[in-house]
Scaffold this active site. Sequence first.
Site, PDB file in Angstrom:
ATOM      1  N   VAL A  92      51.622  34.233  45.401  1.00  0.00           N
ATOM      2  CA  VAL A  92      52.489  35.061  44.567  1.00  0.00           C
ATOM      3  C   VAL A  92      52.942  36.278  45.367  1.00  0.00           C
ATOM      4  O   VAL A  92      52.125  37.104  45.778  1.00  0.00           O
ATOM      5  CB  VAL A  92      51.759  35.515  43.292  1.00  0.00           C
ATOM      6  CG1 VAL A  92      52.658  36.420  42.457  1.00  0.00           C
ATOM      7  CG2 VAL A  92      51.302  34.312  42.477  1.00  0.00           C
ATOM      8  N   THR A  93      54.249  36.392  45.609  1.00  0.00           N
ATOM      9  CA  THR A  93      54.791  37.554  46.308  1.00  0.00           C
ATOM     10  C   THR A  93      56.158  37.921  45.741  1.00  0.00           C
ATOM     11  O   THR A  93      56.864  37.074  45.180  1.00  0.00           O
ATOM     12  CB  THR A  93      54.987  37.301  47.818  1.00  0.00           C
ATOM     13  OG1 THR A  93      56.123  36.431  48.026  1.00  0.00           O
ATOM     14  CG2 THR A  93      53.760  36.688  48.465  1.00  0.00           C
ATOM     15  N   TYR A 133      47.454  41.374  36.726  1.00  0.00           N
ATOM     16  CA  TYR A 133      47.449  40.136  35.955  1.00  0.00           C
ATOM     17  C   TYR A 133      46.932  40.251  34.532  1.00  0.00           C
ATOM     18  O   TYR A 133      47.092  39.313  33.752  1.00  0.00           O
ATOM     19  CB  TYR A 133      46.678  39.069  36.736  1.00  0.00           C
ATOM     20  CG  TYR A 133      47.394  38.706  38.016  1.00  0.00           C
ATOM     21  CD1 TYR A 133      48.508  37.878  37.990  1.00  0.00           C
ATOM     22  CD2 TYR A 133      46.996  39.236  39.237  1.00  0.00           C
ATOM     23  CE1 TYR A 133      49.192  37.560  39.151  1.00  0.00           C
ATOM     24  CE2 TYR A 133      47.669  38.929  40.406  1.00  0.00           C
ATOM     25  CZ  TYR A 133      48.780  38.098  40.360  1.00  0.00           C
ATOM     26  OH  TYR A 133      49.457  37.802  41.509  1.00  0.00           O
ATOM     27  N   PHE A 423      41.795  30.923  46.919  1.00  0.00           N
ATOM     28  CA  PHE A 423      42.926  29.999  46.974  1.00  0.00           C
ATOM     29  C   PHE A 423      44.215  30.743  46.679  1.00  0.00           C
ATOM     30  O   PHE A 423      44.200  31.875  46.263  1.00  0.00           O
ATOM     31  CB  PHE A 423      42.732  28.843  45.994  1.00  0.00           C
ATOM     32  CG  PHE A 423      42.451  29.247  44.560  1.00  0.00           C
ATOM     33  CD1 PHE A 423      43.494  29.461  43.673  1.00  0.00           C
ATOM     34  CD2 PHE A 423      41.146  29.443  44.126  1.00  0.00           C
ATOM     35  CE1 PHE A 423      43.232  29.852  42.360  1.00  0.00           C
ATOM     36  CE2 PHE A 423      40.883  29.815  42.815  1.00  0.00           C
ATOM     37  CZ  PHE A 423      41.932  30.020  41.938  1.00  0.00           C
TER      38      PHE A 423
END
Length: 423
Positions: A92-93, A133, A423
Amino acid sequence: MTTTAGTPRPDLDVRPITETEFADWNRALNIGFLREPTSSPEVLDARRPEFRPGRSLGAFDGGRCVATFRSFAQELTAVGGAAVPADAISNVTVSPTHRRRGLLTRMMAQDLAAAKERGDVVATLIAAEYPIYGRYGFGPATWATEWTVDVPRTGLDPRRSHPEDGGRVDLVDAEDVRKLGPELHERLRRIQPGAVSRTDLWWKIATGAVRFRPTWHEPFFAVYRSADGEVEGMVSYTTDDEWGDSKQPLNTARVHWLLAAGPAAERALWRYLCSIDWIVKVRSGWRAPDDLLPLLLPDPRAAAVTTHADWLWVRVLDVVRALEARTYGAAGSLVLEVADGAGLAGGRYRLEASADGTGTCAATTEDADLSLDVAELASLWLGDESAVRLAALGRVREGRAGAAREADALLRTSRRPWCPDIF
């Protein structure tokens, strides 16, 4: 196309990437993680097996990828040993020119909706930054601790480093690890809440058969075999080459990962690492916060906590299946009011736990015993967090006095959950 940081752009396109866009997507990934932007053809070829149609998302501005998001199928072990299907999120970027434009929110919403439709019970991720998150319904479900062991202080006798139970420790090669490791890991993850599945690609990367970096430093691999010859433990580690001015060794062994199917294997492998000539410190790598390591040493103070942080984050997508998948520490019942701003898992549910540890869950209209956000439910689900603690923080609300204490009796586990993987 040149863009200006902070300028709203309504035409940004968020969608699954095609295989021909993989190199551009990988460039955006590198930029987001502050790595050298352009990967070699060899590295791109190594990464291509991770590409799954529909599971790698990108945000595009004028044809250039400016944000990345990837998910893949995973299994997560619940309390009691059942494996639940999970949507594992990674890579995620958002490029620094396109922050604060809602790109992550759009990619996350698209992926979680697809995961819900597929029937995944939870979503998982390892968070690079803590504050991100929670707003998407994720909660920290496992934590990890790293110790640095001062070997001379441990009190261990290096002359007696061999296992005392008739077992043995052997050095093995990468090929042996690829043969022996998957079965050992499967045994471990069936008994370890919080553990996740590993693919064949994981083992290839861990042993250098597939290389994501242009340089590869081959680790040492050692296995512990019990007295009957069964492989019960395995460790991967590297060492440095540091010497003091007086020709005294100052070398450190850094553990990449250590798997043990029981305490005998743990004891044998840690003693082995602490007995290697010239090694004066052992960095444990990420372990469960209640790992046995310090107490396996005659002087537990020789193991100093280097880092302690949140690790696996979980997002519940199906409350009923999640609560029915795990086992419980006592008989009892609770009515939970779960708030979910994304509309994926909210509602009111009655959990009924039996004396044999099994549980049933169903929607209900009864008054709630506990009210909480779906992120707090995720933190409680694997048994690590305490409802009493969350109530003290104002993140769980009691509708009935004593309900938080009853929730702890049902949900908490005697050993803390742990995810051995990143991961």
